[in-house]
Enzyme design. Structure first.
Site, PDB file in Angstrom:
ATOM      1  N   LYS A 169      -9.032  -0.066  -5.922  1.00 16.15           N
ATOM      2  CA  LYS A 169      -9.130   0.636  -4.621  1.00 16.15           C
ATOM      3  C   LYS A 169     -10.282   1.142  -4.668  1.00 16.15           C
ATOM      4  O   LYS A 169     -10.375   1.636  -4.873  1.00 16.15           O
ATOM      5  CB  LYS A 169      -7.913   1.245  -4.317  1.00 16.15           C
ATOM      6  CG  LYS A 169      -7.137   2.250  -3.655  1.00 16.15           C
ATOM      7  CD  LYS A 169      -7.879   1.179  -1.497  1.00 16.15           C
ATOM      8  CE  LYS A 169      -7.235   1.863  -0.303  1.00 16.15           C
ATOM      9  NZ  LYS A 169      -6.432   3.017  -0.323  1.00 16.15           N
ATOM     10  N   HIS A 180     -10.428   0.764   1.715  1.00 21.08           N
ATOM     11  CA  HIS A 180     -10.344   1.744   2.996  1.00 21.08           C
ATOM     12  C   HIS A 180     -11.618   2.531   4.081  1.00 21.08           C
ATOM     13  O   HIS A 180     -12.233   2.624   2.769  1.00 21.08           O
ATOM     14  CB  HIS A 180     -10.239   3.686   2.440  1.00 21.08           C
ATOM     15  CG  HIS A 180     -10.030   4.664   3.362  1.00 21.08           C
ATOM     16  ND1 HIS A 180      -8.854   4.809   3.630  1.00 21.08           N
ATOM     17  CD2 HIS A 180     -10.370   5.146   4.623  1.00 21.08           C
ATOM     18  CE1 HIS A 180      -8.837   5.557   4.018  1.00 21.08           C
ATOM     19  NE2 HIS A 180      -9.460   6.039   5.125  1.00 21.08           N
ATOM     20  N   HIS A 240       1.719   4.985  -1.745  1.00 16.72           N
ATOM     21  CA  HIS A 240       1.585   6.515  -2.513  1.00 16.72           C
ATOM     22  C   HIS A 240       2.957   7.461  -3.468  1.00 16.72           C
ATOM     23  O   HIS A 240       3.364   7.556  -2.499  1.00 16.72           O
ATOM     24  CB  HIS A 240       0.639   7.875  -1.160  1.00 16.72           C
ATOM     25  CG  HIS A 240      -0.924   7.351  -1.449  1.00 16.72           C
ATOM     26  ND1 HIS A 240      -2.210   7.045  -1.567  1.00 16.72           N
ATOM     27  CD2 HIS A 240      -1.175   6.381   0.269  1.00 16.72           C
ATOM     28  CE1 HIS A 240      -3.225   7.185  -0.768  1.00 16.72           C
ATOM     29  NE2 HIS A 240      -2.151   6.157   0.004  1.00 16.72           N
ATOM     30  N   HIS A 264       0.656  -1.336   0.048  1.00 21.52           N
ATOM     31  CA  HIS A 264      -0.281   0.150   0.232  1.00 21.52           C
ATOM     32  C   HIS A 264       0.882   0.763  -0.083  1.00 21.52           C
ATOM     33  O   HIS A 264       1.778   1.809   1.021  1.00 21.52           O
ATOM     34  CB  HIS A 264      -0.998   0.087   1.326  1.00 21.52           C
ATOM     35  CG  HIS A 264      -1.809   0.628   1.561  1.00 21.52           C
ATOM     36  ND1 HIS A 264      -3.502   0.295   1.527  1.00 21.52           N
ATOM     37  CD2 HIS A 264      -1.681   2.562   0.994  1.00 21.52           C
ATOM     38  CE1 HIS A 264      -3.505   2.185   1.703  1.00 21.52           C
ATOM     39  NE2 HIS A 264      -3.145   2.444   0.975  1.00 21.52           N
ATOM     40  N   HIS A 305      -4.776  -0.536   5.817  1.00 29.57           N
ATOM     41  CA  HIS A 305      -4.036   0.036   6.717  1.00 29.57           C
ATOM     42  C   HIS A 305      -4.662  -0.139   7.953  1.00 29.57           C
ATOM     43  O   HIS A 305      -5.394   0.826   8.585  1.00 29.57           O
ATOM     44  CB  HIS A 305      -4.053   1.995   6.425  1.00 29.57           C
ATOM     45  CG  HIS A 305      -5.327   1.941   5.424  1.00 29.57           C
ATOM     46  ND1 HIS A 305      -6.430   1.974   6.052  1.00 29.57           N
ATOM     47  CD2 HIS A 305      -5.080   3.046   4.305  1.00 29.57           C
ATOM     48  CE1 HIS A 305      -6.939   3.254   4.917  1.00 29.57           C
ATOM     49  NE2 HIS A 305      -6.362   2.907   4.193  1.00 29.57           N
ATOM     50  N   ASP A 323       1.087   2.750   3.500  1.00 29.54           N
ATOM     51  CA  ASP A 323       0.442   4.147   2.976  1.00 29.54           C
ATOM     52  C   ASP A 323       1.392   5.050   3.370  1.00 29.54           C
ATOM     53  O   ASP A 323       0.809   5.840   3.679  1.00 29.54           O
ATOM     54  CB  ASP A 323      -0.316   4.406   4.466  1.00 29.54           C
ATOM     55  CG  ASP A 323      -1.470   4.407   4.008  1.00 29.54           C
ATOM     56  OD1 ASP A 323      -1.761   5.161   2.796  1.00 29.54           O
ATOM     57  OD2 ASP A 323      -2.815   5.022   4.426  1.00 29.54           O
TER      58      ASP A 323
HETATM   59  O1  DOR Z   1      -3.340   9.324   5.184  1.00 29.79           O
HETATM   60  C1  DOR Z   1      -3.596   9.119   4.856  1.00 29.79           C
HETATM   61  N1  DOR Z   1      -3.154   9.740   3.587  1.00 29.79           N
HETATM   62  N2  DOR Z   1      -4.666   8.235   4.503  1.00 29.79           N
HETATM   63  C2  DOR Z   1      -4.956   8.164   2.935  1.00 29.79           C
HETATM   64  O2  DOR Z   1      -6.069   6.731   2.795  1.00 29.79           O
HETATM   65  C3  DOR Z   1      -4.561   8.729   1.858  1.00 29.79           C
HETATM   66  C4  DOR Z   1      -3.457   8.929   2.684  1.00 29.79           C
HETATM   67  C5  DOR Z   1      -2.991   9.813   1.363  1.00 29.79           C
HETATM   68  O3  DOR Z   1      -3.349   9.633   0.000  1.00 29.79           O
HETATM   69  O4  DOR Z   1      -1.859  11.216   1.460  1.00 29.79           O
HETATM   70 ZN    ZN Z   2      -3.442   5.174   1.938  1.00 30.24          ZN
END
Ligand code: DOR
Ligand code: ZN
Length: 335
Positions: free
Chosen positions: A95, A134, A15, A13, A168, A240
């Site tokens: 997702k 999520h 980003h 997971h 998460h 995450d």
């Molecule tokens: O804290 C988070 N940041 N939770 C999420 O679900 C998305 C993520 C983000 O994309 O910044």
């Molecule tokens: Zn995330």
């Protein structure tokens, strides 16, 4: 001196964003991980086959020649079966975000109308495309994940062949759900193994620890630690790690996300070592995910050592967890 070797670590997971941010952060994950499940919450989100292919190409162009596999995801919408058939070979999962629940999720699902979702979820079951969720309602912030459990149950019961990953997880309620339904799995982040809400707002407010779902109570953290340390077969590591520029975190209206990608494996070694569970770390950071997702990453071997490492104050303007602090383990070699 103690060393520990991990094979093909996976971050299930992650980003990576796009543009300059992508170029700055992708090499950090590519250095120590074999692959990562890449989240689709770009602006606009990744919703077409062309989006998936082009985003994967931009990721590959951002990482050095070292081997790193971006496992791609689509942003959930009620897709039809023909579309899913056309894209199944380009993605590893879909997702789902409830609309507006977190960063860039405005285009997410507005109501969990099972009948409206049924054709898509049936097609995903037939094509063996896992659904990553999520899982938070729009309720009181501390209760959002626990309130979502009834939706997980509804989905797990209605679509028994669909692999559902509770992303998460932060609560004992979610941990307990794992053994209740065969088709429910979970990812756990590094930060939720380490912090509770006290660390975020119990003293001076720590914007770099603010994330969604928010860190919960000590008993929740303990439940997460237990299943991570024993490498429960349905649990995978998913950082995450969510990079935001410093000014978006240290601001009135702080963006949610903790940036852990460059320190994740070192700190995981430290935690698992502290609890005498290093022998289970391989399952938690790779083997469980390989089995659950049916993936077979190319060979990569990373050796960590229990020598102190001082975490940089910033990675290209993104403040990592433990910025400026010294952690107990470092990376010795990557092959
Ligand atoms: O804290 C988070 N940041 N939770 C999420 O679900 C998305 C993520 C983000 O994309 O910044
Ligand atoms: Zn995330």
């Amino acid at each position: 001196m103690k060393t520990h070797t991990l094979l093909m670590p996976l971050d299930m997971h992650l980003h990576l964003r796009d543009g300059v941010m992508l170029e700055n952060v992708a090499p950090l994950s590519a250095y120590s991980f074999s692959g990562a499940l890449v989240m689709p919450n770009l602006v606009p989100p990744v919703t077409t086959k062309e989006d998936v292919i082009a985003y994967k190409e931009r990721i590959m162009a951002s990482v050095p020649n070292d081997y790193f596999e971006p496992y791609m995801t689509l942003f959930y919408q009620n897709y039809d079966k023909a579309f899913l058939e056309s894209v199944v070979d380009d993605i590893l999962a879909i997702k789902l975000y409830p609309a507006g629940i977190t960063t860039n999720s405005e285009g997410g699902v507005k109501s969990f109308d099972i009948e409206a979702m049924r054709p898509t979820l049936n097609a995903m079951s037939e094509l063996d495309i896992p659904l990553c969720i999520h899982g938070e309602t729009d309720g009181f912030v501390m209760d959002r994940e626990a309130e979502f459990m009834s939706i997980y149950e509804l989905l797990a019961q209605n679509f028994p062949k669909l692999k559902i990953v509770m992303e998460h997880i932060t609560t004992k309620a979610a941990v307990d759900m794992l053994d209740k339904y065969e088709n429910l799995y979970a990812t756990i982040t590094l930060h939720h193994l380490l912090i509770t809400l006290d660390d975020v707002v119990g003293g001076m407010m720590k914007p770099h620890l603010f994330c969604k779902p928010i860190a919960k109570r000590p008993e929740d953290r303990e439940a997460l630690l237990k299943v991570a340390l024993e490498a429960h077969p349905k649990v995978m590591f998913g950082s995450d790690s969510a990079p935001h520029p410093q000014h978006k975190k240290e601001s009135c209206g702080c963006a949610a996300g903790v940036f852990t990608a460059p320190i994740a494996l070192q700190v995981l070694c430290e935690v698992f070592d502290e609890f005498n569970a290093l022998e289970n770390l391989q399952d938690f950071v790779s083997d469980n995910a390989q089995r659950i997702y049916g993936i077979c990453p190319e060979f990569k071997e990373i050796t960590l050592v229990d020598l102190p490492f001082t975490v940089p104050e910033s990675y290209s303007g993104v403040i990592p967890m433990y910025a400026g602090e010294t952690i107990g383990w470092s990376i010795e070699s990557v092959e």
